[in-house]
Design a protein around this motif. Structure first.
Motif, mmCIF file in Angstrom:
data_model
loop_
_atom_site.group_PDB
_atom_site.id
_atom_site.type_symbol
_atom_site.label_atom_id
_atom_site.label_comp_id
_atom_site.label_asym_id
_atom_site.label_seq_id
_atom_site.Cartn_x
_atom_site.Cartn_y
_atom_site.Cartn_z
ATOM 1 N N LEU B 107 18.416 101.481 -14.639
ATOM 2 C CA LEU B 107 17.436 100.340 -14.220
ATOM 3 C C LEU B 107 18.155 99.085 -13.877
ATOM 4 C CD1 LEU B 107 14.188 100.007 -14.016
ATOM 5 C CD2 LEU B 107 14.331 98.859 -16.364
ATOM 6 N N GLY B 108 19.105 98.899 -14.500
ATOM 7 C CA GLY B 108 19.903 97.619 -14.251
ATOM 8 C C GLY B 108 20.773 97.941 -12.675
ATOM 9 N N VAL B 109 21.190 99.050 -12.572
ATOM 10 C CA VAL B 109 22.028 99.338 -11.457
ATOM 11 C C VAL B 109 20.984 98.989 -10.379
ATOM 12 C CG1 VAL B 109 23.083 101.002 -10.040
ATOM 13 C CG2 VAL B 109 23.775 100.675 -12.356
ATOM 14 N N MET B 110 19.661 99.382 -10.354
ATOM 15 C CA MET B 110 18.846 99.431 -9.224
ATOM 16 C C MET B 110 18.296 98.100 -8.713
ATOM 17 S SD MET B 110 16.697 103.010 -8.948
ATOM 18 C CE MET B 110 15.933 102.992 -10.595
ATOM 19 N N ILE B 111 18.201 97.531 -10.208
ATOM 20 C CA ILE B 111 17.539 95.903 -9.951
ATOM 21 C C ILE B 111 18.810 95.129 -9.474
ATOM 22 C CG2 ILE B 111 17.146 93.875 -11.413
ATOM 23 C CD1 ILE B 111 15.660 95.599 -13.178
ATOM 24 N N GLY B 112 19.808 95.419 -9.648
ATOM 25 C CA GLY B 112 21.299 94.647 -9.278
ATOM 26 C C GLY B 112 21.284 94.955 -7.505
ATOM 27 N N TYR B 113 20.973 96.231 -7.368
ATOM 28 C CA TYR B 113 21.313 96.621 -5.922
ATOM 29 C C TYR B 113 20.199 96.146 -5.114
ATOM 30 C CZ TYR B 113 23.593 99.168 -2.531
ATOM 31 O OH TYR B 113 24.462 99.801 -1.457
ATOM 32 N N PHE B 114 18.832 96.537 -5.594
ATOM 33 C CA PHE B 114 17.831 96.125 -4.447
ATOM 34 C C PHE B 114 16.998 94.896 -4.732
ATOM 35 C CE2 PHE B 114 18.067 100.758 -4.978
ATOM 36 C CZ PHE B 114 18.545 100.955 -3.458
ATOM 37 N N ASN B 115 17.120 93.886 -3.854
ATOM 38 C CA ASN B 115 16.720 92.705 -3.895
ATOM 39 C C ASN B 115 15.105 92.893 -4.183
ATOM 40 O OD1 ASN B 115 18.877 90.658 -3.971
ATOM 41 N ND2 ASN B 115 19.012 91.285 -1.691
ATOM 42 N N VAL B 116 14.790 93.761 -3.444
ATOM 43 C CA VAL B 116 13.080 93.778 -3.545
ATOM 44 C C VAL B 116 12.756 94.088 -5.097
ATOM 45 C CG1 VAL B 116 10.988 95.162 -2.764
ATOM 46 C CG2 VAL B 116 13.160 94.470 -1.102
ATOM 47 N N LEU B 117 13.332 95.087 -5.657
ATOM 48 C CA LEU B 117 12.991 95.624 -7.055
ATOM 49 C C LEU B 117 13.363 94.503 -7.862
ATOM 50 C CD1 LEU B 117 12.181 98.202 -8.382
ATOM 51 C CD2 LEU B 117 14.555 98.633 -8.856
ATOM 52 N N ARG B 118 14.452 93.848 -7.588
ATOM 53 C CA ARG B 118 14.408 92.619 -8.522
ATOM 54 C C ARG B 118 13.473 91.567 -8.519
ATOM 55 N NH1 ARG B 118 19.504 91.663 -7.341
ATOM 56 N NH2 ARG B 118 19.374 90.035 -5.642
ATOM 57 N N GLU B 119 13.000 91.226 -7.243
ATOM 58 C CA GLU B 119 11.929 90.063 -7.258
ATOM 59 C C GLU B 119 10.644 90.771 -7.804
ATOM 60 O OE1 GLU B 119 11.985 88.351 -3.554
ATOM 61 O OE2 GLU B 119 14.165 88.017 -3.475
ATOM 62 N N THR B 120 10.377 92.068 -7.659
ATOM 63 C CA THR B 120 9.019 92.631 -7.962
ATOM 64 C C THR B 120 9.082 92.900 -9.632
ATOM 65 O OG1 THR B 120 9.180 94.076 -6.092
ATOM 66 C CG2 THR B 120 7.613 94.613 -7.721
ATOM 67 N N THR B 121 10.173 93.027 -10.183
ATOM 68 C CA THR B 121 10.064 93.399 -11.502
ATOM 69 C C THR B 121 10.485 92.145 -12.297
ATOM 70 O OG1 THR B 121 12.478 93.929 -11.470
ATOM 71 C CG2 THR B 121 10.861 95.566 -11.315
ATOM 72 N N HIS B 122 10.668 90.950 -11.708
ATOM 73 C CA HIS B 122 11.088 89.723 -12.558
ATOM 74 C C HIS B 122 10.030 89.443 -13.505
ATOM 75 C CE1 HIS B 122 13.213 86.060 -13.491
ATOM 76 N NE2 HIS B 122 11.990 85.430 -13.390
ATOM 77 N N VAL B 123 8.604 89.141 -12.941
ATOM 78 C CA VAL B 123 7.886 88.421 -13.712
ATOM 79 C C VAL B 123 7.221 89.514 -14.959
ATOM 80 C CG1 VAL B 123 5.280 87.753 -13.775
ATOM 81 C CG2 VAL B 123 6.834 86.929 -12.101
ATOM 82 N N PRO B 124 6.854 90.815 -14.467
ATOM 83 C CA PRO B 124 6.537 91.853 -15.848
ATOM 84 C C PRO B 124 7.718 91.882 -16.737
ATOM 85 C CG PRO B 124 6.664 92.994 -13.319
ATOM 86 C CD PRO B 124 6.841 91.397 -13.416
ATOM 87 N N PHE B 125 8.964 92.183 -16.175
ATOM 88 C CA PHE B 125 9.831 92.313 -17.286
ATOM 89 C C PHE B 125 10.297 91.161 -18.169
ATOM 90 C CE2 PHE B 125 12.411 96.146 -15.234
ATOM 91 C CZ PHE B 125 11.108 96.822 -15.386
ATOM 92 N N GLN B 126 10.161 89.747 -17.468
ATOM 93 C CA GLN B 126 10.602 88.770 -18.374
ATOM 94 C C GLN B 126 9.371 88.485 -19.220
ATOM 95 O OE1 GLN B 126 13.262 87.044 -18.371
ATOM 96 N NE2 GLN B 126 14.139 88.295 -16.802
ATOM 97 N N PHE B 127 7.962 89.053 -18.849
ATOM 98 C CA PHE B 127 6.851 88.939 -19.842
ATOM 99 C C PHE B 127 7.026 89.728 -21.263
ATOM 100 C CE2 PHE B 127 2.840 90.960 -20.521
ATOM 101 C CZ PHE B 127 2.090 89.825 -20.886
ATOM 102 N N LEU B 128 7.327 91.069 -20.550
ATOM 103 C CA LEU B 128 7.476 91.973 -21.572
ATOM 104 C C LEU B 128 8.541 91.923 -22.588
ATOM 105 C CD1 LEU B 128 7.165 95.345 -19.558
ATOM 106 C CD2 LEU B 128 5.513 94.444 -21.136
#
Ligand code: ADP
Ligand code: MG
Lengths: 286, 279
Positions: B107-128
């Motif tokens: 998951l970290g590799v993908m979040i680090g690699y794809f900007n879109v994924l990083r921005e999409t997951t930011h709010v939900p992941f920080q919330f969780l």
């Protein structure tokens, strides 16, 4: 056998840019030929080289290597950059073997790489970590890495510009020797007029905004080239004039600022002042 | 780091003497401050025990003091009582971390690699991430058939975030030239991952695992207060119910010691996974 390149009317726009970075670039390169690309900073030399490597696709036109359109990178043509960009977690041997590993050519790999490291003078360093090498040695490893896969075409983007004068001269001669031995086609970008004349069979001068090919100059000097010979200095002066014209249209060639080879200027203007080779090198190194 | 004192091979008895003296000196220099810190903690503990024993309201808890605790500690170690809870707890933490790594690293590799994924997951992941894992307890108990599985889930959900974000951070710091050169040499995605990305981020991944181990070890004890009848958390709860406060404190000591050891292992792994030349 070296690759034949044909660059067919390339025009390139980077996304979100109104003016083209390159316009109507047309050039053919015969197998085994060595081409130098010179031009001022930002005229699109690296862009063009990336297209030859298949790392960037032109918005119009095409690059053909041996008749095939280049659409992606291939181990048959290899690019070297200004920084060696070796992998710091690997030994010299491993770095040099990487292209072969990626191609799945593990058989006889060690012998091949040993021979290559021998050619670039790093046989004893095979098992050390690349972080312990000097800049020049690192660039040699990068050269070995590029040659390991037997490329038909070597693309060099200012590969020696970060090196000191002695190492630079040594590596220039080495690349010429290796590419001539193997019949590899070479296209290299440089800011250094002496480097262009020392290595190339043909020098292509680019103009900027948009990037175009302005002039071509054949270098008909035998190898190994004597950098102090009259023919060499004359060609340098001639090239300086072309180059100056692209920088300050309709003015006397007189490079003064920034990245270009200002160190070259007095020599180019006054071939008589060249003196003996060791003396000149000593001055440049100092 | 100065290693010569320990690696010299002395030739004569005289040199032996010097060498061992140098080693002793070296050891003393390395250990003096840590030992001072430990002594400070012991003094505080002793003083706390003394204060509790002298206050009529808290006198009942006097066995929290170092004396009774260390005696009880010796008892549970020499009788072998201590091993079974340690084993159960390590088992749960181990599996929780394993799942966290199996999920967090990719998951970290993908979040680090794809900007879109990083921005999409930011709010939900920080919330969780900000929800205490223990808040999931009731849901975990319903969702999993056994208490054990529920605890492993809680540990995994606590440990996954530091691993994910440390990995993503490592990927973002990869020199783009490394990828370009690999691409140019004909690397396929598997090659890129195996020879370039993983070695480049190994140290960050282990740094994330170190944080995760800390969080997991903290979550473990309260999670074991409920339902299960094994583990260090259970042992503490059990000691409280039977009013054996010296034993309770001894298990607290065990938790601290094991946590310290786990952390020390992680520090070693981080050091070993660094590709920077030792100087
Ligand atoms: N990835 C990019 N996106 C947008 N513009 C770029 C990009 N790379 C280069 N350029 C622009 O294209 C021009 C040519 O760049 P480059 O090929 O690097 O020049 P050179 O190598 O001759 O110095 C420059 O003006 C530069 O700003
Ligand atoms: Mg460039």
């Amino acid at each position: 056998m070296g690759a034949a390149i044909s660059i067919d009317y390339i025009t390139h726009h980077y996304p979100k840019q109104t003016d083209p970075t390159l316009q109507d670039i047309e050039l053919t390169v015969s197998p085994g030929e060595t081409i130098a690309l010179i031009g001022q900073s930002g005229c699109g030399k690296s862009t063009l080289l990336h297209m030859l490597a298949g790392l960037l696709i032109p918005s119009e036109g095409a690059v053909r290597i041996n008749g095939h359109q280049v659409i992606k990178p291939s181990p048959r043509w290899n690019m070297m950059f200004q920084k060696p960009s070796l992998y710091p977690w690997m030994t010299v041997r491993r770095n040099a073997s990487l292209g072969l590993i990626f191609q799945g050519r593990q058989e006889g790999m060690n012998k091949r790489v040993d021979a290559l490291l021998e050619t670039v003078g790093l046989a004893e360093k095979a098992e050390v970590n690349v972080q312990s090498l000097s800049g020049g040695q690192q660039q040699r490893v990068a050269l070995a890495r590029s040659l390991a896969t037997d490329p038909e075409l070597l693309l060099l983007d200012e590969p020696f510009s970060a090196l000191d004068a002695f190492t630079k001269t040594e590596l220039q001669d080495e690349v010429v020797r290796l590419s001539r031995d193997r019949g590899i086609t070479v296209v290299f970008v440089t800011h250094d007029i002496e480097e262009a004349v020392a290595m190339a069979d043909r020098v292509v001068v680019m103009g900027s905004n948009p990037g175009t090919l302005q002039h071509q100059l054949k270098v008909d000097l035998p190898h190994p080239r004597d950098r102090t010979s009259p023919g060499f200095t004359e060609l340098k002066a001639e090239l300086m004039e072309f180059f100056g014209a692209t920088r300050h249209p309709a003015s006397r060639p007189e490079p003064t600022d920034d990245t270009s080879s200002s160190a070259e200027a007095p020599e180019a203007d006054d071939p008589a002042a060249s003196g003996s080779a060791p003396a000149r090198r000593a001055i440049r190194a100092a | 780091m100065n290693r010569d004192a320990t690696f010299d091979l002395p030739a004569t008895p005289g040199e032996w003497g010097w060498a061992s003296l140098r080693t002793a000196n070296h050891l003393r220099r390395r250990l003096q401050y840590p030992l001072l810190g430990i002594a400070g903690l012991l003094v505080l503990w002793w003083w706390g025990g003394w204060a509790i024993a002298n206050n009529p309201d808290t006198m009942a808890f006097a066995s929290f003091a170092p004396g009774p605790t260390l005696t009880a500690f010796w008892d549970i170690v020499s009788s072998g009582q201590v091993w079974s809870p340690i084993e159960s707890s390590l088992h749960r933490v181990g599996f929780g971390l394993l799942y966290a790594i199996l999920i967090g690293v990719p998951l970290g590799v993908m979040i680090g690699y794809f900007n879109v994924l990083r921005e999409t997951t930011h709010v939900p992941f920080q919330f969780l991430r900000m929800i205490s894992p223990l808040a999931w307890m009731p849901i975990a108990v319903l969702a999993f058939a056994t208490w054990d599985a529920a605890i492993v889930f809680l540990i995994a959900i606590a440990a996954v975030w530091p691993i994910t974000y440390a990995t993503a951070h490592g990927v973002q710091r990869i020199d783009p030239m490394w990828l370009k050169v690999g691409n140019n040499l004909g690397a396929n995605p598997y090659h890129t991952l195996r020879y370039i990305v993983m070695p480049a981020i190994a140290q960050d991944v282990f740094a994330g695992i170190r944080l995760a181990v800390g969080v997991a070890w903290i979550v473990l004890v309260p999670a074991e207060y409920l339902g299960v009848t094994s583990g260090l958390g259970y042992a503490i709860n059990d000691a409280r119910d039977t009013l054996e406060y010296d034993k309770l404190a001894a298990f607290v000591l065990v938790i601290g010691l094991i946590g310290y050891m786990l952390d020390a292992i992680c520090v070693r792994l981080i050091r070993r996974s660094s590709y920077h030349a030792e100087s």
